[in-house]
Design a protein around this motif. Sequence first.
Motif, PDB file in Angstrom:
ATOM      1  N   VAL A  91      41.526  70.347  81.664  1.00  0.00           N
ATOM      2  CA  VAL A  91      40.203  70.126  81.088  1.00  0.00           C
ATOM      3  C   VAL A  91      40.341  69.699  79.634  1.00  0.00           C
ATOM      4  O   VAL A  91      41.222  70.169  78.913  1.00  0.00           O
ATOM      5  CB  VAL A  91      39.314  71.385  81.202  1.00  0.00           C
ATOM      6  CG1 VAL A  91      38.972  71.660  82.647  1.00  0.00           C
ATOM      7  CG2 VAL A  91      39.979  72.601  80.574  1.00  0.00           C
ATOM      8  N   CYS A  92      39.498  68.791  79.233  1.00  0.00           N
ATOM      9  CA  CYS A  92      39.526  68.264  77.863  1.00  0.00           C
ATOM     10  C   CYS A  92      38.449  68.943  77.028  1.00  0.00           C
ATOM     11  O   CYS A  92      37.350  69.224  77.518  1.00  0.00           O
ATOM     12  CB  CYS A  92      39.302  66.757  77.856  1.00  0.00           C
ATOM     13  SG  CYS A  92      40.613  65.829  78.683  1.00  0.00           S
ATOM     14  N   GLY A 137      37.915  65.980  82.345  1.00  0.00           N
ATOM     15  CA  GLY A 137      39.331  66.312  82.470  1.00  0.00           C
ATOM     16  C   GLY A 137      40.011  65.402  83.477  1.00  0.00           C
ATOM     17  O   GLY A 137      39.583  64.269  83.698  1.00  0.00           O
ATOM     18  N   LEU A 138      41.051  65.911  84.109  1.00  0.00           N
ATOM     19  CA  LEU A 138      41.790  65.125  85.095  1.00  0.00           C
ATOM     20  C   LEU A 138      42.361  66.040  86.162  1.00  0.00           C
ATOM     21  O   LEU A 138      42.505  67.248  85.960  1.00  0.00           O
ATOM     22  CB  LEU A 138      42.901  64.321  84.423  1.00  0.00           C
ATOM     23  CG  LEU A 138      43.981  65.115  83.698  1.00  0.00           C
ATOM     24  CD1 LEU A 138      45.274  65.104  84.504  1.00  0.00           C
ATOM     25  CD2 LEU A 138      44.236  64.529  82.315  1.00  0.00           C
ATOM     26  N   GLU A 139      42.693  65.451  87.311  1.00  0.00           N
ATOM     27  CA  GLU A 139      43.179  66.217  88.453  1.00  0.00           C
ATOM     28  C   GLU A 139      44.467  65.612  88.990  1.00  0.00           C
ATOM     29  O   GLU A 139      44.646  64.385  88.994  1.00  0.00           O
ATOM     30  CB  GLU A 139      42.128  66.206  89.565  1.00  0.00           C
ATOM     31  CG  GLU A 139      42.578  66.887  90.855  1.00  0.00           C
ATOM     32  CD  GLU A 139      41.663  66.559  92.024  1.00  0.00           C
ATOM     33  OE1 GLU A 139      41.118  67.503  92.613  1.00  0.00           O
ATOM     34  OE2 GLU A 139      41.507  65.365  92.342  1.00  0.00           O
ATOM     35  N   CYS A 140      45.378  66.486  89.455  1.00  0.00           N
ATOM     36  CA  CYS A 140      46.534  66.055  90.248  1.00  0.00           C
ATOM     37  C   CYS A 140      46.443  66.764  91.595  1.00  0.00           C
ATOM     38  O   CYS A 140      46.549  68.002  91.657  1.00  0.00           O
ATOM     39  CB  CYS A 140      47.856  66.385  89.558  1.00  0.00           C
ATOM     40  SG  CYS A 140      49.310  65.939  90.550  1.00  0.00           S
ATOM     41  N   ALA A 141      46.243  65.993  92.658  1.00  0.00           N
ATOM     42  CA  ALA A 141      45.965  66.568  93.979  1.00  0.00           C
ATOM     43  C   ALA A 141      47.195  67.192  94.638  1.00  0.00           C
ATOM     44  O   ALA A 141      47.065  68.037  95.526  1.00  0.00           O
ATOM     45  CB  ALA A 141      45.378  65.508  94.894  1.00  0.00           C
ATOM     46  N   SER A 142      48.411  66.816  94.221  1.00  0.00           N
ATOM     47  CA  SER A 142      49.615  67.292  94.917  1.00  0.00           C
ATOM     48  C   SER A 142      50.121  68.635  94.392  1.00  0.00           C
ATOM     49  O   SER A 142      51.028  69.224  94.977  1.00  0.00           O
ATOM     50  CB  SER A 142      50.734  66.252  94.791  1.00  0.00           C
ATOM     51  OG  SER A 142      51.128  66.095  93.442  1.00  0.00           O
ATOM     52  N   ASP A 143      49.558  69.138  93.306  1.00  0.00           N
ATOM     53  CA  ASP A 143      50.063  70.372  92.714  1.00  0.00           C
ATOM     54  C   ASP A 143      49.833  71.568  93.627  1.00  0.00           C
ATOM     55  O   ASP A 143      48.797  71.678  94.292  1.00  0.00           O
ATOM     56  CB  ASP A 143      49.411  70.622  91.355  1.00  0.00           C
ATOM     57  CG  ASP A 143      49.955  69.701  90.271  1.00  0.00           C
ATOM     58  OD1 ASP A 143      50.976  69.037  90.530  1.00  0.00           O
ATOM     59  OD2 ASP A 143      49.374  69.659  89.176  1.00  0.00           O
TER      60      ASP A 143
END
Length: 389
Positions: A91-92, A137-143
């Motif tokens: 989150v930013c 913010g941003l997301e990484c789906a593979s985490d």
Amino acid sequence: MKHTEVAVIGGGIVGCAVAYYTAKRGVAVTIIEKDELASGTSSHCDGNILAIDKDPGFDSQMSLKSQELVDQLAKELSLEFEYRQPGSILVCETDDEMEAAEKWVKMQKEAGLPFRMLDRSDLRQESKYLADDLPGGLECASDSTVNPYMLTYALFEEAKTYGVSFLKKTTVMNINFVNNQYLIETDQGSVTAKYVVNCGGVWAPKIGEMLEIPIPIFPRKGHLLVASRQVPVSPRKVMEFGYLMSKFGGKRQVDAETERYGVALVFEPTQSQNFLLGSSREFAGFDIDVNWDVVTCMAKRGIRFYPKMSDMNVIRMYAGLRPWTKDHLPIVSKVDKYPGYYIAAGHEGDGISLAAITGKVISEMISGDKTSIETDPLRYDRFNKEVYV
């Protein structure tokens, strides 16, 4: 006197991963541990298998490969280790961070990773407890996430089925290289081995000194809080974008104390319905006493992003040591000076993330096979003498 083909020094998650993948190839392996399994860093950390906080390129690709291996381990290991793959988000706090996040996502997507930007409405859907003023913010789906203690034991228990033996409460006192084999002297007797893998984590340099191998790994202290989750704060791992700057040494727009202790929001819900709250980063030698100033700073940082946390109870808190290297990459490498001597250490806060790929690569090196990833960036000899000062 005991003989083994491969002696793995260190019974943390990296050592157990090395033992598992090596023994699976039909090689005799013995783990030597001065205490119990997972008694050091592996039991004083969170359980993240992350690509979201890795530099685009080699670092993130290595993490992605490790994520794939952990997914396989969830299917092939007999014991469960609370494996979940919910993805994670950063989150930013400011518009400037959002601009930086957009560049970060662009680079990661170009590298083939499943990243995407999130706006303010996405954050509201993520959790109604996040602060209202966060722009996105941003997301990484593979985490994914695991219980690090349970994964260490799951690797070890499966390794035992391939013949791995374990010498616990056994302290290595000295190592000599004699007649093309290693003589490992411990307080419980001697062990000879054709190969040695130094998986000592923050203690790897002490093991290296026994053969005059300088290893530029230094302990970096980090705290974690364990809190009770009266409400479902967030369904998955959440960090602040400033965590990247804290990790890699960048400057942030935070107060002096937050900067001094490297405090940044790291939130992780556990399967037991509690949550972990971090993080901090400081060089304090081998001291693992809880610093109340750091704990207070971490709690304030958590409340800034999740105001509802001010009503929640802390169950316990603890500190651990991360094995830090100057370039933030581990050493996964042979040592040219001694045939059959390998180092698998220096993962800093990524030991859980990278244990699987580390174990597989070391097993491939010992067997003389092509490694699953490029290993030049992980070579021991990449460091120059200035690092040791």
